[in-house]
Scaffold this motif. Structure first.
Motif, PDB file in Angstrom:
ATOM      1  N   GLN A  64      -1.783  -3.919  -8.176  1.00 22.35           N
ATOM      2  CA  GLN A  64      -1.582  -5.188  -7.476  1.00 22.35           C
ATOM      3  C   GLN A  64      -2.836  -5.612  -6.712  1.00 22.35           C
ATOM      4  N   PHE A  65      -3.442  -4.668  -6.005  1.00 22.80           N
ATOM      5  CA  PHE A  65      -4.647  -5.004  -5.250  1.00 22.80           C
ATOM      6  C   PHE A  65      -5.797  -5.366  -6.186  1.00 22.80           C
ATOM      7  N   ALA A  66      -5.926  -4.655  -7.280  1.00 25.43           N
ATOM      8  CA  ALA A  66      -6.979  -4.972  -8.252  1.00 25.43           C
ATOM      9  C   ALA A  66      -6.772  -6.384  -8.808  1.00 25.43           C
ATOM     10  N   HIS A  67      -5.534  -6.732  -9.064  1.00 27.94           N
ATOM     11  CA  HIS A  67      -5.240  -8.075  -9.577  1.00 27.94           C
ATOM     12  C   HIS A  67      -5.597  -9.146  -8.543  1.00 27.94           C
ATOM     13  N   LEU A  68      -5.227  -8.928  -7.299  1.00 30.44           N
ATOM     14  CA  LEU A  68      -5.580  -9.893  -6.245  1.00 30.44           C
ATOM     15  C   LEU A  68      -7.087 -10.055  -6.137  1.00 30.44           C
TER      16      LEU A  68
ATOM     17  N   SER B 204      -9.616  -5.063  -0.183  1.00 31.80           N
ATOM     18  CA  SER B 204     -10.346  -3.899  -0.713  1.00 31.80           C
ATOM     19  C   SER B 204     -10.054  -2.648   0.099  1.00 31.80           C
ATOM     20  N   ARG B 205      -9.969  -2.785   1.419  1.00 31.54           N
ATOM     21  CA  ARG B 205      -9.645  -1.625   2.273  1.00 31.54           C
ATOM     22  C   ARG B 205      -8.255  -1.087   1.939  1.00 31.54           C
ATOM     23  N   TYR B 206      -7.290  -1.982   1.767  1.00 30.25           N
ATOM     24  CA  TYR B 206      -5.948  -1.526   1.402  1.00 30.25           C
ATOM     25  C   TYR B 206      -5.940  -0.891   0.023  1.00 30.25           C
ATOM     26  N   ALA B 207      -6.757  -1.401  -0.883  1.00 29.70           N
ATOM     27  CA  ALA B 207      -6.841  -0.846  -2.228  1.00 29.70           C
ATOM     28  C   ALA B 207      -7.378   0.579  -2.229  1.00 29.70           C
ATOM     29  N   GLN B 208      -8.201   0.911  -1.258  1.00 27.88           N
ATOM     30  CA  GLN B 208      -8.813   2.246  -1.193  1.00 27.88           C
ATOM     31  C   GLN B 208      -7.913   3.266  -0.520  1.00 27.88           C
ATOM     32  N   ARG B 209      -6.822   2.850   0.066  1.00 28.12           N
ATOM     33  CA  ARG B 209      -5.924   3.786   0.758  1.00 28.12           C
ATOM     34  C   ARG B 209      -5.145   4.629  -0.218  1.00 28.12           C
TER      35      ARG B 209
ATOM     36  N   ALA C 186       0.822  -1.213   0.000  1.00 27.20           N
ATOM     37  CA  ALA C 186       0.000   0.000   0.000  1.00 27.20           C
ATOM     38  C   ALA C 186       0.857   1.265   0.000  1.00 27.20           C
ATOM     39  N   HIS C 187       2.072   1.164   0.508  1.00 23.63           N
ATOM     40  CA  HIS C 187       2.960   2.326   0.543  1.00 23.63           C
ATOM     41  C   HIS C 187       3.697   2.538  -0.777  1.00 23.63           C
TER      42      HIS C 187
END
Length: 138
Positions: free
Chosen positions: A45-49, A133-138, A36-37
């Protein structure tokens, strides 16, 4: 680095091309927090996961910080299982400058136990999806 990326992309193709391989992963929440950083890659990456976790042959579960210390903190590993009468089960352990593939039964058995312990302590798939999803929104 280019070769490692190419190999990983080739492995990912096996998850979507028929016959698709089964894939079960436990990802430490710490890895999500680190990703996320890295704003330049995090959203992709998050979208792919999230996309891959919707596939019927893919299970992605998050090991939350609340799980505390665990037996896999020293490094990642991949358990490989093959069709009967082909190859024996194997484990691939990555490290900073490469990796090691082993068919040693004791090692495979030991890391299989570690993986099952991680899965038992990880969030369910639906809860894991929410965390990613929460990490993706950060």
């Amino acid at each position: 680095m280019d070769r490692q990326v190419a190999l990983r992309l080739k492995r990912q193709e096996r998850l979507i091309n028929e016959p698709a391989l089964d894939f079960r992963a436990v990802i430490s929440e710490a890895a999500l927090a680190r990703c996320a950083h890295q704003e330049s890659i995090a959203s992709e990456q998050f979208a792919h996961l999230l996309h891959m976790s919707k596939r019927p042959n893919v299970s992605i579960r998050v090991l939350p910080f609340e799980a505390g210390l665990h037996n896999s903190m020293t490094g990642s590993f991949v358990l490989l299982d093959f069709p009967p009468d082909t190859w024996s089960p194997a484990v691939y352990q990555e490290h900073a400058v490469g990796g090691h593939l082993s068919h040693d039964r004791a090692l495979v058995s030991g890391l299989s136990s570690v993986f099952e312990d991680l899965r038992s302590r990880a969030l369910a798939e639906s809860a894991s999806h929410k965390v990613i999803s929460r990490y993706a929104q950060r």
